[in-house]
Design a protein around this motif. Sequence first.
Motif, PDB file in Angstrom:
ATOM      1  N   LEU A  24      14.822  93.291  17.305  1.00 39.69           N
ATOM      2  CA  LEU A  24      14.258  92.261  16.438  1.00 39.69           C
ATOM      3  C   LEU A  24      15.158  91.029  16.407  1.00 39.69           C
ATOM      4  O   LEU A  24      14.682  89.889  16.436  1.00 39.69           O
ATOM      5  CB  LEU A  24      14.052  92.810  15.022  1.00 39.69           C
ATOM      6  N   LEU A  77      14.749  89.085  19.641  1.00 39.36           N
ATOM      7  CA  LEU A  77      13.524  88.281  19.617  1.00 39.36           C
ATOM      8  C   LEU A  77      13.719  87.044  18.746  1.00 39.36           C
ATOM      9  O   LEU A  77      13.270  85.949  19.090  1.00 39.36           O
ATOM     10  CB  LEU A  77      12.350  89.100  19.071  1.00 39.36           C
ATOM     11  N   GLU A  78      14.369  87.236  17.603  1.00 37.28           N
ATOM     12  CA  GLU A  78      14.614  86.129  16.691  1.00 37.28           C
ATOM     13  C   GLU A  78      15.444  85.036  17.368  1.00 37.28           C
ATOM     14  O   GLU A  78      15.202  83.845  17.155  1.00 37.28           O
ATOM     15  CB  GLU A  78      15.324  86.642  15.438  1.00 37.28           C
ATOM     16  N   LEU A 119      11.079  84.251  18.136  1.00 37.08           N
ATOM     17  CA  LEU A 119       9.948  85.123  17.817  1.00 37.08           C
ATOM     18  C   LEU A 119      10.305  86.039  16.667  1.00 37.08           C
ATOM     19  O   LEU A 119      11.393  86.596  16.628  1.00 37.08           O
ATOM     20  CB  LEU A 119       9.568  85.973  19.026  1.00 37.08           C
ATOM     21  N   LYS A 120       9.363  86.204  15.751  1.00 39.18           N
ATOM     22  CA  LYS A 120       9.562  87.121  14.636  1.00 39.18           C
ATOM     23  C   LYS A 120       8.332  88.013  14.506  1.00 39.18           C
ATOM     24  O   LYS A 120       7.228  87.607  14.836  1.00 39.18           O
ATOM     25  CB  LYS A 120       9.732  86.363  13.318  1.00 39.18           C
ATOM     26  N   ILE A 121       8.568  89.209  14.017  1.00 43.80           N
ATOM     27  CA  ILE A 121       7.458  90.098  13.695  1.00 43.80           C
ATOM     28  C   ILE A 121       7.255  89.986  12.197  1.00 43.80           C
ATOM     29  O   ILE A 121       8.072  90.470  11.414  1.00 43.80           O
ATOM     30  CB  ILE A 121       7.769  91.556  14.106  1.00 43.80           C
ATOM     31  N   GLN A 132       6.750  88.698  24.758  1.00 43.68           N
ATOM     32  CA  GLN A 132       5.564  89.153  24.022  1.00 43.68           C
ATOM     33  C   GLN A 132       5.382  90.662  24.162  1.00 43.68           C
ATOM     34  O   GLN A 132       5.024  91.343  23.205  1.00 43.68           O
ATOM     35  CB  GLN A 132       4.303  88.407  24.472  1.00 43.68           C
ATOM     36  N   LYS A 162       7.870  92.247  21.968  1.00 41.01           N
ATOM     37  CA  LYS A 162       7.440  92.117  20.565  1.00 41.01           C
ATOM     38  C   LYS A 162       6.434  93.209  20.203  1.00 41.01           C
ATOM     39  O   LYS A 162       6.546  93.840  19.158  1.00 41.01           O
ATOM     40  CB  LYS A 162       6.842  90.728  20.336  1.00 41.01           C
ATOM     41  N   THR A 193       7.126  96.332  17.606  1.00 39.93           N
ATOM     42  CA  THR A 193       6.223  96.614  16.485  1.00 39.93           C
ATOM     43  C   THR A 193       5.911  98.108  16.443  1.00 39.93           C
ATOM     44  O   THR A 193       5.967  98.730  15.380  1.00 39.93           O
ATOM     45  CB  THR A 193       4.922  95.797  16.614  1.00 39.93           C
TER      46      THR A 193
END
Length: 160
Positions: free
Chosen positions: A63, A66-67, A71-73, A133, A136, A140
């Motif tokens: 995570l 990605l950040e 990108l964040k979930i 993507q 990500k 998830t």
Amino acid sequence: MECDCSFTMDIQKLQKKYLQLQRLLHPDNFSQKSGREQDYSKNQSALVNKAYKTLLKPLSRGLYMLELQGLKIEEGTDSAVNSELLMELMEINEALDAAQTPQEANDIGQDTKEKLADLTEQIDTALNKGELQTAKVLLTKMKYFANIEEKVKEKLSSFM
């Protein structure tokens, strides 16, 4: 923390660096210093703790990676969750709720660990290829299985 910006990480090297930094920065080492130095030590020690906790587990590490890429979930916006995965998660949760013995809970926990290990490999591959993507979506899914892993631990502690 002197580690590569990579999903795959040498955990022993990370732990060694963490301990080394804490030996230098821990507030107990600054008890006879000025208030400013004590505050600095406290803040730096807290940052080292946060970095270590973030990098230690694959989910939080992924995570974070990605950040770093913007990108964040977001909670509640899990578009990666399809009905097939939701059904699988529901069945696992029901089986865990119905588990009557530690062995039954352990079996669910072992299956979950295997799924998490597989997801870890897939995420590593996606991040190495720059497929953010895909990573990500996989993170998830990992988030849900990590949640089940925690529920297994709680179930096992209820047997004691």
